[in-house]
Design a protein around this motif. Structure first.
Motif, PDB file in Angstrom:
ATOM      1  N   TRP A  21     -18.974 -58.510 119.181  1.00 32.07           N
ATOM      2  CA  TRP A  21     -18.992 -58.353 120.628  1.00 32.07           C
ATOM      3  C   TRP A  21     -19.991 -57.292 121.084  1.00 32.07           C
ATOM      4  N   ALA A  22     -20.364 -56.363 120.203  1.00 35.78           N
ATOM      5  CA  ALA A  22     -21.275 -55.270 120.567  1.00 35.78           C
ATOM      6  C   ALA A  22     -22.743 -55.623 120.338  1.00 35.78           C
ATOM      7  N   GLU A  23     -23.001 -56.741 119.695  1.00 34.20           N
ATOM      8  CA  GLU A  23     -24.376 -57.097 119.348  1.00 34.20           C
ATOM      9  C   GLU A  23     -25.313 -57.218 120.561  1.00 34.20           C
ATOM     10  N   PRO A  24     -24.947 -57.924 121.632  1.00 31.44           N
ATOM     11  CA  PRO A  24     -25.861 -58.008 122.784  1.00 31.44           C
ATOM     12  C   PRO A  24     -26.197 -56.640 123.379  1.00 31.44           C
ATOM     13  N   GLY A  25     -25.210 -55.782 123.530  1.00 32.95           N
ATOM     14  CA  GLY A  25     -25.459 -54.440 124.066  1.00 32.95           C
ATOM     15  C   GLY A  25     -26.322 -53.615 123.135  1.00 32.95           C
ATOM     16  N   PHE A  26     -26.071 -53.737 121.833  1.00 31.14           N
ATOM     17  CA  PHE A  26     -26.893 -53.020 120.855  1.00 31.14           C
ATOM     18  C   PHE A  26     -28.347 -53.457 120.962  1.00 31.14           C
ATOM     19  N   ARG A  27     -28.580 -54.751 121.086  1.00 30.28           N
ATOM     20  CA  ARG A  27     -29.968 -55.254 121.209  1.00 30.28           C
ATOM     21  C   ARG A  27     -30.658 -54.678 122.439  1.00 30.28           C
ATOM     22  N   ARG A  28     -29.955 -54.656 123.564  1.00 28.52           N
ATOM     23  CA  ARG A  28     -30.555 -54.102 124.795  1.00 28.52           C
ATOM     24  C   ARG A  28     -30.913 -52.630 124.610  1.00 28.52           C
ATOM     25  N   LEU A  29     -29.988 -51.861 124.049  1.00 31.94           N
ATOM     26  CA  LEU A  29     -30.254 -50.438 123.831  1.00 31.94           C
ATOM     27  C   LEU A  29     -31.393 -50.235 122.825  1.00 31.94           C
ATOM     28  N   ALA A  30     -31.409 -51.025 121.766  1.00 29.42           N
ATOM     29  CA  ALA A  30     -32.449 -50.891 120.747  1.00 29.42           C
ATOM     30  C   ALA A  30     -33.820 -51.222 121.327  1.00 29.42           C
ATOM     31  N   ARG A  31     -33.911 -52.280 122.135  1.00 31.75           N
ATOM     32  CA  ARG A  31     -35.197 -52.633 122.761  1.00 31.75           C
ATOM     33  C   ARG A  31     -35.709 -51.476 123.626  1.00 31.75           C
ATOM     34  N   ARG A  32     -34.809 -50.862 124.350  1.00 34.23           N
ATOM     35  CA  ARG A  32     -35.192 -49.733 125.207  1.00 34.23           C
ATOM     36  C   ARG A  32     -35.586 -48.528 124.356  1.00 34.23           C
ATOM     37  N   TYR A  33     -34.778 -48.226 123.338  1.00 34.09           N
ATOM     38  CA  TYR A  33     -35.022 -47.070 122.478  1.00 34.09           C
ATOM     39  C   TYR A  33     -36.354 -47.180 121.745  1.00 34.09           C
ATOM     40  N   LEU A  34     -36.668 -48.391 121.287  1.00 32.96           N
ATOM     41  CA  LEU A  34     -37.924 -48.613 120.560  1.00 32.96           C
ATOM     42  C   LEU A  34     -39.092 -48.934 121.484  1.00 32.96           C
ATOM     43  N   ALA A  35     -38.832 -49.018 122.787  1.00 37.40           N
ATOM     44  CA  ALA A  35     -39.860 -49.334 123.782  1.00 37.40           C
ATOM     45  C   ALA A  35     -40.526 -50.672 123.490  1.00 37.40           C
ATOM     46  N   ILE A  36     -39.727 -51.639 123.057  1.00 39.91           N
ATOM     47  CA  ILE A  36     -40.246 -52.977 122.772  1.00 39.91           C
ATOM     48  C   ILE A  36     -40.809 -53.556 124.070  1.00 39.91           C
ATOM     49  N   GLY A  37     -42.005 -54.099 123.987  1.00 37.51           N
ATOM     50  CA  GLY A  37     -42.649 -54.696 125.145  1.00 37.51           C
ATOM     51  C   GLY A  37     -43.496 -53.727 125.951  1.00 37.51           C
ATOM     52  N   HIS A  38     -43.614 -52.475 125.488  1.00 33.98           N
ATOM     53  CA  HIS A  38     -44.393 -51.483 126.226  1.00 33.98           C
ATOM     54  C   HIS A  38     -45.707 -51.150 125.543  1.00 33.98           C
ATOM     55  N   GLY A  39     -46.089 -51.910 124.571  1.00 35.67           N
ATOM     56  CA  GLY A  39     -47.382 -51.704 123.931  1.00 35.67           C
ATOM     57  C   GLY A  39     -47.288 -50.977 122.608  1.00 35.67           C
ATOM     58  N   CYS A  40     -48.305 -51.173 121.794  1.00 35.32           N
ATOM     59  CA  CYS A  40     -48.378 -50.562 120.469  1.00 35.32           C
ATOM     60  C   CYS A  40     -48.487 -49.042 120.615  1.00 35.32           C
ATOM     61  N   ASP A  41     -47.643 -48.326 119.865  1.00 30.56           N
ATOM     62  CA  ASP A  41     -47.726 -46.860 119.893  1.00 30.56           C
ATOM     63  C   ASP A  41     -48.067 -46.295 118.515  1.00 30.56           C
ATOM     64  N   SER A  42     -48.487 -47.170 117.608  1.00 31.27           N
ATOM     65  CA  SER A  42     -48.855 -46.712 116.266  1.00 31.27           C
ATOM     66  C   SER A  42     -50.295 -46.241 116.263  1.00 31.27           C
ATOM     67  N   LEU A  43     -50.496 -45.039 115.747  1.00 34.19           N
ATOM     68  CA  LEU A  43     -51.849 -44.502 115.649  1.00 34.19           C
ATOM     69  C   LEU A  43     -52.464 -44.758 114.263  1.00 34.19           C
ATOM     70  N   ALA A  44     -51.743 -45.511 113.434  1.00 28.97           N
ATOM     71  CA  ALA A  44     -52.260 -45.843 112.097  1.00 28.97           C
ATOM     72  C   ALA A  44     -53.548 -46.654 112.232  1.00 28.97           C
ATOM     73  N   THR A  45     -54.447 -46.420 111.328  1.00 28.97           N
ATOM     74  CA  THR A  45     -55.657 -47.241 111.258  1.00 28.97           C
ATOM     75  C   THR A  45     -55.530 -48.129 110.029  1.00 28.97           C
TER      76      THR A  45
END
Length: 106
Positions: free
Chosen positions: A77-101
């Motif tokens: 029952w907690a899976e949908p809420g966890f996904r929403r929080l995780a997407r926000r926490y990881l900033a999914i959809g806000h662009g690449c933030d990796s500075l690795a080359t």
């Protein structure tokens, strides 16, 4: 030579986008180091994230795709809420933030 790290990814993985451009599932960031969420929830400290998964010609976060596969104590029952929080926490959809080359094998 500066600090270098070798990570192995699939040959058919997309090339890493420039910082700020949309994520394309290249997997470089997750293969280079665990994100804060992986460190906290999976207790993973170094190397490729154990939740990094290959699906549909790109890498994806297994904590978002199938949270209960990696977090056995997460109730269904907690899976949908966890996904929403995780997407926000990881900033999914806000662009690449990796500075690795990256560079290809010689």
């Amino acid at each position: 030579m500066a600090n270098r790290q070798v990570v192995w990814l699939r040959l058919d993985a997309p090339a890493k986008p420039a910082p700020g451009l949309p994520c394309n599932g290249c997997g470089v960031c997750c293969a280079a180091a665990p994100c804060p969420m992986s460190r906290l929830l999976l207790k993973h400290r170094a190397g490729p994230c154990p939740a990094l998964e290959w699906a549909d010609t790109r890498y994806r976060c297994g904590l978002l795709q199938a949270p209960r596969r990696h977090l056995s104590r997460l109730p269904a029952w907690a899976e949908p809420g966890f996904r929403r929080l995780a997407r926000r926490y990881l900033a999914i959809g806000h662009g690449c933030d990796s500075l690795a080359t990256t560079e290809e094998d010689p």
